[in-house]
Write a protein that holds these residues in place. Sequence first.
Motif, PDB file in Angstrom:
ATOM      1  N   SER A  83       0.843  -1.195   0.000  1.00  0.00           N
ATOM      2  CA  SER A  83       0.000   0.000   0.000  1.00  0.00           C
ATOM      3  C   SER A  83       0.880   1.247   0.000  1.00  0.00           C
ATOM      4  O   SER A  83       2.082   1.170   0.283  1.00  0.00           O
ATOM      5  CB  SER A  83      -0.918   0.006   1.233  1.00  0.00           C
ATOM      6  N   ALA A  84       0.286   2.381  -0.299  1.00  0.00           N
ATOM      7  CA  ALA A  84       1.055   3.621  -0.375  1.00  0.00           C
ATOM      8  C   ALA A  84       1.285   4.260   0.990  1.00  0.00           C
ATOM      9  O   ALA A  84       1.944   5.297   1.083  1.00  0.00           O
ATOM     10  CB  ALA A  84       0.330   4.616  -1.291  1.00  0.00           C
ATOM     11  N   TRP A  86       2.774   5.450   4.360  1.00  0.00           N
ATOM     12  CA  TRP A  86       4.122   5.569   4.929  1.00  0.00           C
ATOM     13  C   TRP A  86       4.103   5.021   6.353  1.00  0.00           C
ATOM     14  O   TRP A  86       3.190   5.307   7.135  1.00  0.00           O
ATOM     15  CB  TRP A  86       4.580   7.017   4.932  1.00  0.00           C
ATOM     16  N   LEU A  92      10.998   3.259   0.204  1.00  0.00           N
ATOM     17  CA  LEU A  92      10.336   4.054  -0.821  1.00  0.00           C
ATOM     18  C   LEU A  92      11.260   4.320  -2.004  1.00  0.00           C
ATOM     19  O   LEU A  92      12.486   4.392  -1.844  1.00  0.00           O
ATOM     20  CB  LEU A  92       9.901   5.418  -0.268  1.00  0.00           C
ATOM     21  N   SER A  93      10.673   4.481  -3.160  1.00  0.00           N
ATOM     22  CA  SER A  93      11.359   5.123  -4.278  1.00  0.00           C
ATOM     23  C   SER A  93      10.734   6.499  -4.453  1.00  0.00           C
ATOM     24  O   SER A  93       9.506   6.648  -4.396  1.00  0.00           O
ATOM     25  CB  SER A  93      11.210   4.309  -5.568  1.00  0.00           C
ATOM     26  N   GLU A 141      12.907  -3.763  -3.660  1.00  0.00           N
ATOM     27  CA  GLU A 141      13.524  -3.351  -4.914  1.00  0.00           C
ATOM     28  C   GLU A 141      15.039  -3.538  -4.827  1.00  0.00           C
ATOM     29  O   GLU A 141      15.694  -2.955  -3.964  1.00  0.00           O
ATOM     30  CB  GLU A 141      13.186  -1.884  -5.216  1.00  0.00           C
ATOM     31  N   CYS A 162       6.346  11.512  -6.249  1.00  0.00           N
ATOM     32  CA  CYS A 162       5.936  10.293  -6.960  1.00  0.00           C
ATOM     33  C   CYS A 162       6.365   9.054  -6.174  1.00  0.00           C
ATOM     34  O   CYS A 162       6.905   8.087  -6.734  1.00  0.00           O
ATOM     35  CB  CYS A 162       6.529  10.255  -8.366  1.00  0.00           C
ATOM     36  N   ARG A 164       6.669   5.651  -4.171  1.00  0.00           N
ATOM     37  CA  ARG A 164       6.078   4.306  -4.194  1.00  0.00           C
ATOM     38  C   ARG A 164       6.752   3.465  -3.113  1.00  0.00           C
ATOM     39  O   ARG A 164       7.944   3.609  -2.860  1.00  0.00           O
ATOM     40  CB  ARG A 164       6.294   3.639  -5.557  1.00  0.00           C
ATOM     41  N   LEU A 166       8.283   0.114  -2.080  1.00  0.00           N
ATOM     42  CA  LEU A 166       8.874  -1.005  -2.812  1.00  0.00           C
ATOM     43  C   LEU A 166       9.544  -2.011  -1.883  1.00  0.00           C
ATOM     44  O   LEU A 166      10.419  -2.772  -2.313  1.00  0.00           O
ATOM     45  CB  LEU A 166       9.897  -0.483  -3.835  1.00  0.00           C
TER      46      LEU A 166
END
Length: 393
Positions: A83-84, A86, A92-93, A141, A162, A164, A166
């Motif tokens: 999910s987005a 935080w 995060l990217s 990632e 922006c 995401r 990951l």
Amino acid sequence: MNTELWPPLSVIRSAFQVGGAAPAASDAGGPQAGMAVVAMPGTAPPRAAQGTAAAPPRAVLDLLLPLTELARRREAVAQRAFSARWAPGRLLSVVHEGRLLGVLLDRCIHGNLWQGWMAAGEADWAGAYDVLLEPDDEPFEPAFGLVQAWNVLTLEPSPQLCARVLGEVSATRLAAIRAVHDEWAAQAPLAIAPEPGHIALRTVGGVFSVLSGTPLGMEDPRADYQALYRDAALQLSTALQPASHSGSASDAAPGTSRAKPQPRPEGGWWGSIRRWFGAEGWVRPAFAVLALVVVVQNVGLPGGRDAADDDVRFRSVPTVPEAAPAANLVVRWKDGVRIDEADRLLQAARAEVVGGPGANGVWRLRAADPVGGLAVLAASPLVESAGPVSERP
């Protein structure tokens, strides 16, 4: 001193330089026309189709994981569908000046303002205060598998990031990274020889094993590498945040990052344990989580442990806390006891933790008044059993 690190510093530097370049316009129409170009860490942004595409640099090709493994790991991230939201421990990217940068979130420090560390992918360039994520941390990632515990930054959720999610590390791994950060903030010398490109397991905080590099030496090429990422963290921290915040943020000088090392916790080793596991007031059976430390310390590199594992350990680093006070009490906590509850009870008993937990879940304590402290512990509903050191419960 070995300086043949991959990818070469020139490739890493060029990725930062071209990351903010405007994407070339495509002559042909189509769904890709006008799309922004974002450079992945360690690579240059792709060029628009104008005749024959130029071959990527050989150094970049050598850096990439085998395509099947890279595809597997990124597919695992996609399947996980984070999910987005935080949260502490989330990887995060974020997009900054046309380049993807990695950030591991540590904690929310004010309103929507978060503190964390930069994350990169150049494992060869790891120093003693970099933590490499391991297979147990997957999915994440691969380009952000190196957490720079020395490179603190602050940022806020914003559309221009922006951002995401990951990846997400466990509470135990996040606590280990916080312990490495505390080592960096204390600037205590490590009994490890500088050796660029060397990666091994070492013990931190007396309880965690982390995969990291070695300290920087004289004329170490990793100093320039760290300067690149330190500057990137500074730009990311200042360019995307309001000019002022209430509280300590207002004390920051113009043009500087507000990210600061966390203050050294009070209470010695136990105070460190509380902060490593207790940031953001997480409600969890903390002592059950701490029991995982025993597992972490006995898990080496993939493939299990054998005699050859000794070759990859930093042999000069002690594996237990130095000059630990002698214990005079032992205690076993009941399941589900929170760390704040145990801390209050230890204060009432005038006792401090000096070691543990053992394989049987027993903690060793040092009490100013062993008889009175034992009475307080034995009468508490939080305690499964307690006794003198000679009588292990």
